[in-house]
Design a protein around this motif. Structure first.
Motif, PDB file in Angstrom:
ATOM      1  N   ALA A  32      12.413   3.333 -40.102  1.00  0.00           N
ATOM      2  CA  ALA A  32      12.210   2.653 -41.385  1.00  0.00           C
ATOM      3  C   ALA A  32      11.716   1.237 -41.140  1.00  0.00           C
ATOM      4  CB  ALA A  32      13.511   2.614 -42.185  1.00  0.00           C
ATOM      5  N   ILE A  33      10.916   0.757 -42.079  1.00  0.00           N
ATOM      6  CA  ILE A  33      10.476  -0.638 -42.078  1.00  0.00           C
ATOM      7  C   ILE A  33      10.917  -1.255 -43.397  1.00  0.00           C
ATOM      8  CG2 ILE A  33       8.479  -2.189 -42.174  1.00  0.00           C
ATOM      9  CD1 ILE A  33       6.986  -0.188 -40.382  1.00  0.00           C
ATOM     10  N   VAL A  34      11.510  -2.443 -43.323  1.00  0.00           N
ATOM     11  CA  VAL A  34      11.874  -3.212 -44.509  1.00  0.00           C
ATOM     12  C   VAL A  34      11.051  -4.494 -44.501  1.00  0.00           C
ATOM     13  CG1 VAL A  34      13.704  -4.395 -45.786  1.00  0.00           C
ATOM     14  CG2 VAL A  34      14.222  -2.276 -44.529  1.00  0.00           C
ATOM     15  N   ILE A  35      10.367  -4.765 -45.613  1.00  0.00           N
ATOM     16  CA  ILE A  35       9.518  -5.950 -45.717  1.00  0.00           C
ATOM     17  C   ILE A  35      10.230  -6.980 -46.576  1.00  0.00           C
ATOM     18  CG2 ILE A  35       7.281  -6.829 -46.468  1.00  0.00           C
ATOM     19  CD1 ILE A  35       6.270  -3.868 -46.249  1.00  0.00           C
ATOM     20  N   GLY A  36      10.642  -8.078 -45.948  1.00  0.00           N
ATOM     21  CA  GLY A  36      11.344  -9.138 -46.659  1.00  0.00           C
ATOM     22  C   GLY A  36      12.837  -9.101 -46.390  1.00  0.00           C
ATOM     23  N   SER A  37      13.423 -10.274 -46.130  1.00  0.00           N
ATOM     24  CA  SER A  37      14.835 -10.334 -45.730  1.00  0.00           C
ATOM     25  C   SER A  37      15.700 -11.076 -46.736  1.00  0.00           C
ATOM     26  CB  SER A  37      14.954 -11.004 -44.354  1.00  0.00           C
ATOM     27  OG  SER A  37      14.504 -12.351 -44.412  1.00  0.00           O
ATOM     28  N   GLY A  38      15.233 -11.181 -47.983  1.00  0.00           N
ATOM     29  CA  GLY A  38      16.044 -11.813 -49.019  1.00  0.00           C
ATOM     30  C   GLY A  38      17.173 -10.914 -49.476  1.00  0.00           C
ATOM     31  N   ILE A  39      17.634 -11.098 -50.699  1.00  0.00           N
ATOM     32  CA  ILE A  39      18.815 -10.367 -51.167  1.00  0.00           C
ATOM     33  C   ILE A  39      18.624  -8.858 -51.082  1.00  0.00           C
ATOM     34  CG2 ILE A  39      20.028  -9.754 -53.309  1.00  0.00           C
ATOM     35  CD1 ILE A  39      20.329 -12.698 -53.875  1.00  0.00           C
ATOM     36  N   SER A  40      17.523  -8.339 -51.603  1.00  0.00           N
ATOM     37  CA  SER A  40      17.346  -6.884 -51.600  1.00  0.00           C
ATOM     38  C   SER A  40      16.933  -6.368 -50.222  1.00  0.00           C
ATOM     39  CB  SER A  40      16.341  -6.463 -52.670  1.00  0.00           C
ATOM     40  OG  SER A  40      15.062  -6.999 -52.422  1.00  0.00           O
TER      41      SER A  40
ATOM     42  N   SER B 139       5.433   8.799 -51.959  1.00  0.00           N
ATOM     43  CA  SER B 139       6.879   9.028 -52.061  1.00  0.00           C
ATOM     44  C   SER B 139       7.712   8.382 -50.965  1.00  0.00           C
ATOM     45  CB  SER B 139       7.157  10.537 -52.079  1.00  0.00           C
ATOM     46  OG  SER B 139       6.708  11.139 -50.872  1.00  0.00           O
ATOM     47  N   ASN B 140       7.088   7.930 -49.879  1.00  0.00           N
ATOM     48  CA  ASN B 140       7.886   7.306 -48.817  1.00  0.00           C
ATOM     49  C   ASN B 140       7.848   5.780 -48.864  1.00  0.00           C
ATOM     50  OD1 ASN B 140       5.203   7.177 -47.887  1.00  0.00           O
ATOM     51  ND2 ASN B 140       5.824   7.310 -45.728  1.00  0.00           N
ATOM     52  N   VAL B 141       7.357   5.228 -49.981  1.00  0.00           N
ATOM     53  CA  VAL B 141       7.419   3.780 -50.199  1.00  0.00           C
ATOM     54  C   VAL B 141       8.371   3.504 -51.367  1.00  0.00           C
ATOM     55  CG1 VAL B 141       6.138   1.705 -50.859  1.00  0.00           C
ATOM     56  CG2 VAL B 141       5.090   3.390 -49.319  1.00  0.00           C
ATOM     57  N   PHE B 142       9.377   2.672 -51.097  1.00  0.00           N
ATOM     58  CA  PHE B 142      10.395   2.310 -52.081  1.00  0.00           C
ATOM     59  C   PHE B 142      10.314   0.809 -52.357  1.00  0.00           C
ATOM     60  CE2 PHE B 142      11.798   6.159 -50.085  1.00  0.00           C
ATOM     61  CZ  PHE B 142      12.554   6.854 -51.030  1.00  0.00           C
ATOM     62  N   ILE B 143      10.521   0.437 -53.610  1.00  0.00           N
ATOM     63  CA  ILE B 143      10.534  -0.983 -53.985  1.00  0.00           C
ATOM     64  C   ILE B 143      11.785  -1.240 -54.812  1.00  0.00           C
ATOM     65  CG2 ILE B 143       9.307  -2.869 -55.118  1.00  0.00           C
ATOM     66  CD1 ILE B 143       6.717  -1.347 -54.750  1.00  0.00           C
ATOM     67  N   THR B 144      12.655  -2.107 -54.326  1.00  0.00           N
ATOM     68  CA  THR B 144      13.941  -2.333 -55.000  1.00  0.00           C
ATOM     69  C   THR B 144      14.226  -3.814 -55.235  1.00  0.00           C
ATOM     70  OG1 THR B 144      15.148  -2.308 -52.889  1.00  0.00           O
ATOM     71  CG2 THR B 144      14.944  -0.206 -54.059  1.00  0.00           C
TER      72      THR B 144
ATOM     73  N   GLN C  15      20.939 -11.032 -68.392  1.00  0.00           N
ATOM     74  CA  GLN C  15      21.825 -11.364 -67.281  1.00  0.00           C
ATOM     75  C   GLN C  15      21.036 -11.717 -66.018  1.00  0.00           C
ATOM     76  OE1 GLN C  15      21.765  -8.706 -69.288  1.00  0.00           O
ATOM     77  NE2 GLN C  15      23.660  -7.522 -69.214  1.00  0.00           N
ATOM     78  N   ASN C  16      21.631 -12.583 -65.205  1.00  0.00           N
ATOM     79  CA  ASN C  16      21.035 -12.882 -63.897  1.00  0.00           C
ATOM     80  C   ASN C  16      20.847 -11.564 -63.148  1.00  0.00           C
ATOM     81  OD1 ASN C  16      22.609 -15.139 -64.988  1.00  0.00           O
ATOM     82  ND2 ASN C  16      21.884 -16.240 -63.193  1.00  0.00           N
ATOM     83  N   PRO C  17      19.684 -11.332 -62.545  1.00  0.00           N
ATOM     84  CA  PRO C  17      19.325  -9.963 -62.123  1.00  0.00           C
ATOM     85  C   PRO C  17      19.698  -9.551 -60.707  1.00  0.00           C
ATOM     86  CG  PRO C  17      17.402 -11.386 -61.980  1.00  0.00           C
ATOM     87  CD  PRO C  17      18.522 -12.244 -62.518  1.00  0.00           C
ATOM     88  N   SER C  18      20.117 -10.464 -59.841  1.00  0.00           N
ATOM     89  CA  SER C  18      20.213 -10.124 -58.413  1.00  0.00           C
ATOM     90  C   SER C  18      21.211  -9.006 -58.120  1.00  0.00           C
ATOM     91  CB  SER C  18      20.569 -11.366 -57.592  1.00  0.00           C
ATOM     92  OG  SER C  18      19.519 -12.296 -57.623  1.00  0.00           O
ATOM     93  N   LEU C  19      22.312  -8.942 -58.863  1.00  0.00           N
ATOM     94  CA  LEU C  19      23.286  -7.876 -58.637  1.00  0.00           C
ATOM     95  C   LEU C  19      22.654  -6.509 -58.887  1.00  0.00           C
ATOM     96  CD1 LEU C  19      26.316  -7.243 -58.004  1.00  0.00           C
ATOM     97  CD2 LEU C  19      26.673  -7.173 -60.483  1.00  0.00           C
ATOM     98  N   THR C  20      21.773  -6.442 -59.877  1.00  0.00           N
ATOM     99  CA  THR C  20      21.087  -5.176 -60.166  1.00  0.00           C
ATOM    100  C   THR C  20      20.124  -4.812 -59.044  1.00  0.00           C
ATOM    101  OG1 THR C  20      21.343  -5.504 -62.546  1.00  0.00           O
ATOM    102  CG2 THR C  20      19.596  -4.002 -61.841  1.00  0.00           C
ATOM    103  N   TYR C  21      19.455  -5.811 -58.458  1.00  0.00           N
ATOM    104  CA  TYR C  21      18.604  -5.522 -57.292  1.00  0.00           C
ATOM    105  C   TYR C  21      19.437  -4.921 -56.157  1.00  0.00           C
ATOM    106  CZ  TYR C  21      15.632  -9.192 -59.494  1.00  0.00           C
ATOM    107  OH  TYR C  21      14.907  -9.986 -60.352  1.00  0.00           O
ATOM    108  N   MET C  22      20.605  -5.485 -55.925  1.00  0.00           N
ATOM    109  CA  MET C  22      21.478  -4.980 -54.858  1.00  0.00           C
ATOM    110  C   MET C  22      21.842  -3.521 -55.112  1.00  0.00           C
ATOM    111  SD  MET C  22      24.240  -8.026 -54.192  1.00  0.00           S
ATOM    112  CE  MET C  22      23.919  -9.709 -54.676  1.00  0.00           C
ATOM    113  N   ALA C  23      22.262  -3.209 -56.343  1.00  0.00           N
ATOM    114  CA  ALA C  23      22.693  -1.854 -56.671  1.00  0.00           C
ATOM    115  C   ALA C  23      21.534  -0.869 -56.586  1.00  0.00           C
ATOM    116  CB  ALA C  23      23.319  -1.841 -58.065  1.00  0.00           C
ATOM    117  N   LEU C  24      20.372  -1.255 -57.111  1.00  0.00           N
ATOM    118  CA  LEU C  24      19.188  -0.390 -57.007  1.00  0.00           C
ATOM    119  C   LEU C  24      18.837  -0.114 -55.549  1.00  0.00           C
ATOM    120  CD1 LEU C  24      16.858  -1.939 -59.755  1.00  0.00           C
ATOM    121  CD2 LEU C  24      17.934   0.321 -59.837  1.00  0.00           C
ATOM    122  N   THR C  25      18.985  -1.137 -54.706  1.00  0.00           N
ATOM    123  CA  THR C  25      18.642  -0.986 -53.286  1.00  0.00           C
ATOM    124  C   THR C  25      19.581  -0.017 -52.588  1.00  0.00           C
ATOM    125  OG1 THR C  25      17.775  -3.249 -53.227  1.00  0.00           O
ATOM    126  CG2 THR C  25      18.301  -2.226 -51.116  1.00  0.00           C
TER     127      THR C  25
END
Length: 565
Positions: free
Chosen positions: A15-23, A523-528, A539-549
């Motif tokens: 797997a590759i993850v692009i970006g190391s922020g919250i999600s 289908s093998n690319v995910f964006i969360t 509401q502030n959205p970051s918690l939802t990003y975490m849950a979606l991820t």
């Protein structure tokens, strides 16, 4: 963990993850813990927890400008300097090094380093409810979310239980309670205000903010020391960040390879298999172009950057950008509109004070357009308030007359009690609020500049009037004096809640992602990250990003095991 700064012959991963922020941090943790060899790509420098928080323990007088930004910084960083001070400047990009084009005024606040903006976020964490997930379908704006609260509720539980969210259960259906650590305490005026609002209004309440600050030790982190210096990075691991929480968890598996200084230029696609094969990057130090390959890719570069990567990923199959046959990538950019509300002074409680620097204020959940009784005829959706009460300090009264002993006593005496209430309002999804790429203007790495076009419209402007007037009314009814409203002319992006440029939906012709955050067409690319948001809610959205991820990672690994990816 392998810190891979040089290209190696082994450039294929599970797997590759692009970006190391919250999600992105969450994606790395989840995929590594499920046994996948994972490459985490970050365009900025490495930031090691504690070691790379150089200002965390400094006193105000140790800064040359006493935490104020000099005019030079304001001139060189007109956008970022509105978000940083002397103690946190190093966690924000330099505007001149990372230009973009504002077709309309838009503040794109960025932090390019391992951890991204998880180092400097506001940490407020609220769940969305079916009031939010059903809103688009009910009032006809945007498209219907392909999920409901029941789909995300167990994943909210999951991420809260790891991250550590302090808060007070209130039993509101439209602001669901979570897995809370003990709440921070309200001060005496906030409690007085809570009682007054409860007495004067039957449709609203005042609660303590729900924040990712640890009120007790949690998962070998914290507790929060109530210093309120979170934006400098916390050496006590007192709040949730990639660096303090998800990255160490990913590291401990032995499955993580972290590669900083890696700008992803495109996601590569094979039209025979109809799958992404990997990513192409530019090493930002050597300018070398490299390729990495994986079975699944999580694109978590943040809302604007993720959309830009998709738009830049052109091929015969996708001449307008990867997964963009709908022409919706980059569209429906949202934020929260704020910088509007009220403030006032409280004449009593002069013998009361408080201790510590609590890193959380109060919250008044949405109370408009919940039902027939709260329906407005001038706008749809709604807003919530964040706020705080405090006694003014010396810096609020530095123009006092006098000198000597008397002056010092006046300067150090507690000032009057004041309260501030600011509204955070929902922005509707508009197709013409969008980002595009300018192929004629490029950055120093040869990549096209992002163009942003964003405006709030009639619905938000009508809401702002109510946000101001309602704040003033609540303060006046609660016994405050010298009450004043404010509206500081919000500019898009200032809230740093940008979202919506690759929205989830049922239909590939009207959305970019499906109910599992997969690109409809790849289908093998995910964006969360925030890109996935179909509406902005209040509401502030970051918690939802975490849950979606976490939810999408679980699904991706299941599908991988079943050879569906």
């Amino acid at each position: 963990m392998n810190l891979n700064l040089k290209a190696t012959s082994q450039n294929t991963y599970d797997a590759i993850v692009i970006g190391s922020g919250i999600s992105g941090g969450w994606a790395a943790k989840e995929l590594c813990e499920k046994g996948l060899k994972t490459l985490l790509l970050e365009r900025g420098r490495n930031v090691e927890h504690v070691k790379d928080y150089p200002t965390a323990m400094k006193n105000p007088w140790e800064f040359e400008h006493r935490l104020n930004n000099p005019e030079r910084d304001k001139a060189e960083d007109p956008i970022q300097s509105a978000a940083y001070d002397e103690s946190s400047k190093h966690f924000f990009v330099r505007d001149k090094e990372h230009p973009y084009i504002q077709e309309t005024p838009f503040s794109w606040i960025r932090g390019y380093q391992v951890g991204g903006r998880s180092l400097t976020w506001g940490r407020q964490c609220y769940r969305l409810s079916d009031l939010d997930f059903e809103a688009n379908k009910k009032d006809g704006h945007g498209v219907d979310w392909p999920i409901r609260y029941a789909d995300l509720a167990p994943w909210y539980d999951y991420v809260e239980s790891f991250a550590g969210i302090s808060g007070q259960a209130e039993g509101l259906p439209h602001l669901p309670d979570g897995q809370f650590l003990p709440p921070f305490e309200m001060n005496c005026l906030e409690l007085t205000f809570r009682e007054a609002v409860s007495r004067e209004y039957k449709d609203r309440l005042v609660t303590i903010a729900r924040v990712a600050n640890l009120t007790r030790g949690w998962k070998e982190r914290g507790p929060c020391q109530a210093r309120n210096l979170c934006h400098r990075g916390c050496p006590y691991s007192g709040y949730f960040s990639t660096n303090s929480a998800t990255l160490p968890a990913a590291m401990s598996t032995g499955n993580l390879t972290l590669r900083p200084f890696s700008t992803v230029t495109e996601v590569m696609y094979n039209k025979e298999t109809k799958k992404a094969t990997g990513v192409r990057i530019i090493d930002t130090e050597t300018m070398e172009s490299m390729e990495f390959y994986a079975k699944i890719i999580f694109l978590n570069a943040s809302t604007i950057a993720s959309a830009a990567i998709l738009l830049n990923s052109v091929s015969d199959a996708f001449p307008n950008g990867l997964g963009n046959s709908s022409d919706l990538v980059g569209r429906n950019l949202m934020d929260h509109h704020f910088k509007v509300g009220g403030m006032g002074e409280y004449p009593a409680l002069q013998d009361k004070y408080y201790t510590g620097r609590r890193p959380a204020g109060i919250y008044i959940p949405r109370f408009r357009n919940l039902n027939a009784a709260t329906q407005r005829n001038d706008y749809i959706r709604g807003f919530g308030y964040q706020g705080y009460a405090e006694r003014e300090a010396w810096m609020d009264n530095f123009k006092l007359d006098g000198y000597g002993d008397t002056f010092k006593k006046e300067l150090t005496a507690p000032g009057k009690w004041v309260m501030w209430l600011g509204g955070w309002g929902e922005v509707l999804p508009y197709e013409d609020n969008r980002i595009t790429l300018d192929k004629t203007h490029k950055d120093k790495w040869g990549q096209p500049l992002v163009k942003v076009n964003f405006k709030i419209k009639d619905n938000e402007n009508a809401m702002r009037k109510d946000m101001r007037n309602s704040a003033m009314e609540m303060l006046e009814k609660s016994g405050f004096v010298n009450v004043a409203g404010f509206d500081y002319n919000y500019i898009g992006g200032e809230c740093v809640h940008e979202m919506g440029t690759a929205r989830m939906g049922h239909d590939p012709t009207t959305s970019v992602l499906n109910n599992w955050n997969q690109l409809h067409e790849v289908s093998n690319v995910f964006i969360t990250d925030g890109s996935a948001m179909t509406s902005s809610a209040t509401q502030n959205p970051s918690l939802t990003y975490m849950a979606l991820t976490a939810r999408a990672c679980n699904y991706a690994v299941q599908q991988l095991k079943q050879n569906n990816l």
